[in-house]
Motif scaffolding. Structure first.
Motif, short mmCIF file in Angstrom:
data_model
loop_
_atom_site.label_atom_id
_atom_site.label_comp_id
_atom_site.label_asym_id
_atom_site.label_seq_id
_atom_site.Cartn_x
_atom_site.Cartn_y
_atom_site.Cartn_z
N PRO A 163 21.82 66.21 50.40
CA PRO A 163 22.24 65.95 49.03
C PRO A 163 22.86 64.56 48.92
O PRO A 163 23.56 64.10 49.83
N ILE A 164 22.59 63.89 47.79
CA ILE A 164 23.13 62.53 47.61
C ILE A 164 23.85 62.37 46.27
O ILE A 164 24.29 61.28 45.92
N GLY A 165 23.98 63.44 45.49
CA GLY A 165 24.42 63.32 44.10
C GLY A 165 25.87 62.99 43.86
O GLY A 165 26.24 62.57 42.77
N ASP A 166 26.73 63.19 44.87
CA ASP A 166 28.18 63.02 44.68
C ASP A 166 28.70 64.08 43.71
O ASP A 166 27.98 64.98 43.31
N ASN A 167 29.95 64.01 43.36
CA ASN A 167 30.64 64.93 42.45
C ASN A 167 30.75 66.35 43.01
O ASN A 167 31.86 66.86 43.17
N GLU A 173 26.51 57.01 50.09
CA GLU A 173 27.08 56.33 51.26
C GLU A 173 27.32 57.30 52.40
O GLU A 173 26.96 57.04 53.56
N GLU A 174 27.90 58.46 52.08
CA GLU A 174 28.16 59.46 53.13
C GLU A 174 26.87 60.13 53.58
O GLU A 174 26.73 60.49 54.75
N ALA A 175 25.90 60.28 52.67
CA ALA A 175 24.61 60.85 53.06
C ALA A 175 23.89 59.94 54.05
O ALA A 175 23.21 60.42 54.97
N ALA A 176 24.05 58.62 53.89
CA ALA A 176 23.45 57.69 54.85
C ALA A 176 24.10 57.85 56.22
O ALA A 176 23.42 57.77 57.25
N MET A 177 25.40 58.10 56.24
CA MET A 177 26.07 58.35 57.51
C MET A 177 25.58 59.67 58.12
O MET A 177 25.31 59.76 59.32
N ALA A 178 25.43 60.69 57.27
CA ALA A 178 24.91 61.98 57.74
C ALA A 178 23.51 61.82 58.32
O ALA A 178 23.17 62.45 59.33
N ALA A 179 22.69 60.97 57.70
CA ALA A 179 21.33 60.74 58.18
C ALA A 179 21.35 60.21 59.61
O ALA A 179 20.51 60.60 60.44
N GLN A 180 22.29 59.33 59.90
CA GLN A 180 22.40 58.80 61.26
C GLN A 180 22.86 59.89 62.21
O GLN A 180 22.36 60.00 63.34
N TRP A 181 23.79 60.70 61.78
CA TRP A 181 24.36 61.72 62.66
C TRP A 181 23.34 62.80 63.02
O TRP A 181 23.35 63.31 64.15
N VAL A 182 22.49 63.20 62.07
CA VAL A 182 21.52 64.27 62.38
C VAL A 182 20.29 63.73 63.10
O VAL A 182 19.45 64.49 63.56
N ALA A 206 17.41 54.49 49.35
CA ALA A 206 16.29 54.21 50.25
C ALA A 206 16.48 52.87 50.97
O ALA A 206 16.20 52.75 52.17
N GLU A 207 16.97 51.88 50.25
CA GLU A 207 17.22 50.57 50.86
C GLU A 207 18.31 50.67 51.92
O GLU A 207 18.22 50.03 52.98
N ARG A 208 19.32 51.45 51.63
CA ARG A 208 20.41 51.65 52.61
C ARG A 208 19.86 52.28 53.89
O ARG A 208 20.20 51.86 55.00
N LEU A 209 19.00 53.28 53.74
CA LEU A 209 18.42 53.93 54.91
C LEU A 209 17.48 52.99 55.67
O LEU A 209 17.45 52.98 56.90
#
Length: 227
Positions: A163-167, A173-182, A206-209
């Motif tokens: 999930p990337i929606g926040d709220n 930003e945190e989803a990009a970190m999660a992507a690295q961790w998994v 997508a650019e961040r990833l």
């Protein structure tokens, strides 16, 4: 394994003619464009009970004479509504029609709205689904948490849906970190742009990833990818 996205957090998983649908929020989902009555599936699999995930679960399960696979309390709720169900819990695995389904932690909440009552239906989960030597990780609704690293270390994940929606969940930003961790090389972003509070620029995500060497699979509803 083939994955088809139906908007929000709904994903159809197919392998050797068998089909699982995860979190079938369809008839109330402005993104889906899918009539739940048109679906032919072998099981409904749920991450938690909120309406934007539970969606058309009971109708689909009854129409297809198939089980709802969910955490124990949510499975019991489905059974009380006349659906066949199969209960699991965090850390457990179940092999069904060639798929192995494993439940992981997710940090969120989980309830169903039944009339004017809000009913607790157990803890939320993520899902690791393995078939044909490939593994798909659906994180469900979750914040960033450190044990995502452990999930990545213990399993070889081919595609991760985050999930990337926040709220209500983690944001980009945190989803990009999660992507690295998994440690998945391909990420399917979920749970964004369905409602105003979760609007995000998926192109920026997508650019961040891409800068991290990770591919973003930003699918539109009804689009598919092979794992």
């Amino acid at each position: 394994m083939k994955l088809t996205y139906y908007g929000h957090s709904c994903v159809l998983v197919e392998h050797e003619g068998k089909r699982l649908i995860i979190d079938p929020f369809l008839s109330g989902n402005p993104q889906s464009g899918v009539d739940p009555s048109s679906l032919q599936v072998d099981a409904v699999v749920l991450t938690h009970g909120h309406g934007d995930h539970f969606g058309d679960t009971i109708e689909i399960a009854k129409a297809n004479n198939c089980p709802v696979i969910a955490v124990f309390e949510l499975a019991a709720y489905c059974a009380s509504k006349g659906a066949e169900s199969y209960g699991m819990n965090t850390g457990g695995s179940y092999t069904f029609l060639g798929f192995t389904i494993k439940m992981t932690q997710a940090f969120h909440s989980s309830s169903v709205q039944d009339g004017d009552q809000i009913i607790y239906v157990g803890q939320p989960v993520g899902l690791l689904i393995t078939a044909g030597g490939k593994t798909f990780y659906h994180a469900g609704d979750t914040c960033l948490f450190s044990d995502l690293k452990l999930i990545g270390e213990l399993h070889s994940i081919d595609v991760a849906a985050l999930p990337i929606g926040d709220n209500f969940t983690m944001g980009p930003e945190e989803a990009a970190m999660a992507a690295q961790w998994v440690k998945a090389k391909r990420i399917l972003p979920l749970h964004y742009n369905t409602f105003p509070p979760i609007r995000q620029d998926v192109g920026q995500f997508a650019e961040r990833l891409q800068k991290l060497g990770i591919r973003c699979e930003a699918l539109q509803s009804k689009e598919s990818l092979e794992v």
